[in-house]
Design a protein around this motif. Structure first.
Motif, PDB file in Angstrom:
ATOM      1  N   THR A 142       0.861  -1.173   0.000  1.00 17.50           N
ATOM      2  CA  THR A 142       0.000   0.000   0.000  1.00 17.50           C
ATOM      3  C   THR A 142       0.898   1.223   0.000  1.00 17.50           C
ATOM      4  O   THR A 142       1.790   1.343   0.832  1.00 17.50           O
ATOM      5  CB  THR A 142      -0.885   0.017   1.259  1.00 17.50           C
ATOM      6  N   ARG A 143       0.674   2.108  -0.936  1.00 15.84           N
ATOM      7  CA  ARG A 143       1.508   3.309  -1.040  1.00 15.84           C
ATOM      8  C   ARG A 143       0.866   4.442  -0.256  1.00 15.84           C
ATOM      9  O   ARG A 143      -0.299   4.756  -0.436  1.00 15.84           O
ATOM     10  CB  ARG A 143       1.660   3.690  -2.514  1.00 15.84           C
ATOM     11  N   LEU A 144       1.666   5.036   0.630  1.00 17.32           N
ATOM     12  CA  LEU A 144       1.192   6.147   1.449  1.00 17.32           C
ATOM     13  C   LEU A 144       2.216   7.268   1.456  1.00 17.32           C
ATOM     14  O   LEU A 144       3.412   7.015   1.381  1.00 17.32           O
ATOM     15  CB  LEU A 144       0.979   5.700   2.901  1.00 17.32           C
ATOM     16  N   THR A 145       1.723   8.465   1.603  1.00 19.66           N
ATOM     17  CA  THR A 145       2.623   9.594   1.818  1.00 19.66           C
ATOM     18  C   THR A 145       3.099   9.522   3.267  1.00 19.66           C
ATOM     19  O   THR A 145       2.445   8.890   4.109  1.00 19.66           O
ATOM     20  CB  THR A 145       1.902  10.934   1.578  1.00 19.66           C
ATOM     21  N   PRO A 146       4.211  10.161   3.584  1.00 20.36           N
ATOM     22  CA  PRO A 146       4.674  10.162   4.976  1.00 20.36           C
ATOM     23  C   PRO A 146       3.629  10.737   5.944  1.00 20.36           C
ATOM     24  O   PRO A 146       3.490  10.249   7.063  1.00 20.36           O
ATOM     25  CB  PRO A 146       5.931  11.038   4.941  1.00 20.36           C
ATOM     26  N   GLU A 147       2.881  11.735   5.491  1.00 20.96           N
ATOM     27  CA  GLU A 147       1.863  12.344   6.342  1.00 20.96           C
ATOM     28  C   GLU A 147       0.767  11.339   6.690  1.00 20.96           C
ATOM     29  O   GLU A 147       0.338  11.241   7.837  1.00 20.96           O
ATOM     30  CB  GLU A 147       1.249  13.584   5.663  1.00 20.96           C
ATOM     31  N   TRP A 148       0.282  10.594   5.696  1.00 14.52           N
ATOM     32  CA  TRP A 148      -0.768   9.611   5.946  1.00 14.52           C
ATOM     33  C   TRP A 148      -0.250   8.455   6.782  1.00 14.52           C
ATOM     34  O   TRP A 148      -0.979   7.911   7.608  1.00 14.52           O
ATOM     35  CB  TRP A 148      -1.391   9.113   4.641  1.00 14.52           C
ATOM     36  N   TYR A 149       0.989   8.072   6.574  1.00 11.02           N
ATOM     37  CA  TYR A 149       1.567   7.013   7.392  1.00 11.02           C
ATOM     38  C   TYR A 149       1.572   7.443   8.868  1.00 11.02           C
ATOM     39  O   TYR A 149       1.197   6.671   9.741  1.00 11.02           O
ATOM     40  CB  TYR A 149       2.977   6.673   6.923  1.00 11.02           C
ATOM     41  N   LEU A 188      -2.609  -3.008   7.338  1.00 15.29           N
ATOM     42  CA  LEU A 188      -2.253  -1.984   6.364  1.00 15.29           C
ATOM     43  C   LEU A 188      -0.830  -1.473   6.584  1.00 15.29           C
ATOM     44  O   LEU A 188      -0.030  -1.405   5.647  1.00 15.29           O
ATOM     45  CB  LEU A 188      -3.236  -0.812   6.442  1.00 15.29           C
ATOM     46  N   LEU A 189      -0.505  -1.140   7.822  1.00 14.57           N
ATOM     47  CA  LEU A 189       0.802  -0.546   8.120  1.00 14.57           C
ATOM     48  C   LEU A 189       1.934  -1.560   8.080  1.00 14.57           C
ATOM     49  O   LEU A 189       3.100  -1.180   7.971  1.00 14.57           O
ATOM     50  CB  LEU A 189       0.768   0.165   9.470  1.00 14.57           C
ATOM     51  N   SER A 190       1.606  -2.846   8.144  1.00 13.79           N
ATOM     52  CA  SER A 190       2.662  -3.858   8.053  1.00 13.79           C
ATOM     53  C   SER A 190       3.095  -4.093   6.611  1.00 13.79           C
ATOM     54  O   SER A 190       4.113  -4.731   6.366  1.00 13.79           O
ATOM     55  CB  SER A 190       2.193  -5.176   8.666  1.00 13.79           C
ATOM     56  N   ASN A 191       2.327  -3.567   5.678  1.00 14.85           N
ATOM     57  CA  ASN A 191       2.611  -3.805   4.263  1.00 14.85           C
ATOM     58  C   ASN A 191       2.524  -2.489   3.483  1.00 14.85           C
ATOM     59  O   ASN A 191       1.770  -2.370   2.534  1.00 14.85           O
ATOM     60  CB  ASN A 191       1.601  -4.821   3.718  1.00 14.85           C
ATOM     61  N   VAL A 192       3.313  -1.512   3.918  1.00 16.81           N
ATOM     62  CA  VAL A 192       3.211  -0.181   3.342  1.00 16.81           C
ATOM     63  C   VAL A 192       4.510   0.226   2.644  1.00 16.81           C
ATOM     64  O   VAL A 192       5.601  -0.189   3.044  1.00 16.81           O
ATOM     65  CB  VAL A 192       2.815   0.852   4.429  1.00 16.81           C
ATOM     66  N   LEU A 193       4.355   1.005   1.610  1.00 11.45           N
ATOM     67  CA  LEU A 193       5.483   1.609   0.909  1.00 11.45           C
ATOM     68  C   LEU A 193       5.306   3.116   1.029  1.00 11.45           C
ATOM     69  O   LEU A 193       4.323   3.681   0.549  1.00 11.45           O
ATOM     70  CB  LEU A 193       5.492   1.194  -0.567  1.00 11.45           C
ATOM     71  N   ILE A 194       6.221   3.761   1.730  1.00 11.48           N
ATOM     72  CA  ILE A 194       6.107   5.202   1.953  1.00 11.48           C
ATOM     73  C   ILE A 194       6.705   5.933   0.764  1.00 11.48           C
ATOM     74  O   ILE A 194       7.847   5.711   0.394  1.00 11.48           O
ATOM     75  CB  ILE A 194       6.806   5.619   3.260  1.00 11.48           C
ATOM     76  N   MET A 195       5.899   6.803   0.195  1.00 10.63           N
ATOM     77  CA  MET A 195       6.321   7.594  -0.962  1.00 10.63           C
ATOM     78  C   MET A 195       7.045   8.825  -0.441  1.00 10.63           C
ATOM     79  O   MET A 195       6.425   9.739   0.058  1.00 10.63           O
ATOM     80  CB  MET A 195       5.105   7.999  -1.803  1.00 10.63           C
ATOM     81  N   ASP A 196       8.368   8.808  -0.528  1.00 15.37           N
ATOM     82  CA  ASP A 196       9.136   9.895   0.072  1.00 15.37           C
ATOM     83  C   ASP A 196       9.572  10.960  -0.917  1.00 15.37           C
ATOM     84  O   ASP A 196      10.187  11.926  -0.540  1.00 15.37           O
ATOM     85  CB  ASP A 196      10.354   9.336   0.810  1.00 15.37           C
ATOM     86  N   GLN A 197       9.242  10.805  -2.173  1.00 12.57           N
ATOM     87  CA  GLN A 197       9.631  11.845  -3.126  1.00 12.57           C
ATOM     88  C   GLN A 197       8.396  12.438  -3.787  1.00 12.57           C
ATOM     89  O   GLN A 197       7.408  11.761  -3.981  1.00 12.57           O
ATOM     90  CB  GLN A 197      10.568  11.282  -4.191  1.00 12.57           C
ATOM     91  N   SER A 198       8.463  13.696  -4.097  1.00  9.16           N
ATOM     92  CA  SER A 198       7.358  14.360  -4.768  1.00  9.16           C
ATOM     93  C   SER A 198       7.361  13.973  -6.240  1.00  9.16           C
ATOM     94  O   SER A 198       8.416  13.943  -6.875  1.00  9.16           O
ATOM     95  CB  SER A 198       7.493  15.871  -4.661  1.00  9.16           C
ATOM     96  N   PRO A 199       6.198  13.666  -6.772  1.00  9.71           N
ATOM     97  CA  PRO A 199       6.142  13.323  -8.182  1.00  9.71           C
ATOM     98  C   PRO A 199       6.414  14.547  -9.050  1.00  9.71           C
ATOM     99  O   PRO A 199       6.237  15.686  -8.616  1.00  9.71           O
ATOM    100  CB  PRO A 199       4.709  12.821  -8.375  1.00  9.71           C
TER     101      PRO A 199
END
Length: 89
Positions: free
Chosen positions: A3-10, A67-78
């Protein structure tokens, strides 16, 4: 699948999970003790209400943990050319 999340949502979801585990669960435990003091479980709306609330809290804890055990944090701005998580279109 991650699951892809922004750092804020994480952080928001982690904080919610932490709140549910450390605050809501103990409060419900106390409510259960108070409601169970009546010993009349068949006709005790307070006990039933606490039981429903506990089921909701436990389900949400389970969902967030999974959800949080299987997350990919999107750390760069598109970039401006691609619409992705965190993009403004």
């Amino acid at each position: 699948m991650k699951t892809r999340l922004t750092p804020e949502w994480y952080e928001r979801l982690s904080a919610e999970l932490n709140e549910l585990i450390k605050v809501d669960r103990p409060k419900l435990s106390e409510k259960f003790k108070e409601a169970a003091d009546d010993q009349d479980f068949e006709d005790n709306p307070e006990f039933e209400s606490v039981r429903i609330e506990q089921a909701f809290v436990e389900k949400r804890i389970s969902e967030l943990s999974l959800l949080l055990s299987n997350v990919l944090i999107m750390d760069q701005s598109p970039g401006e050319e691609i619409a992705d998580i965190g993009s403004k279109v």
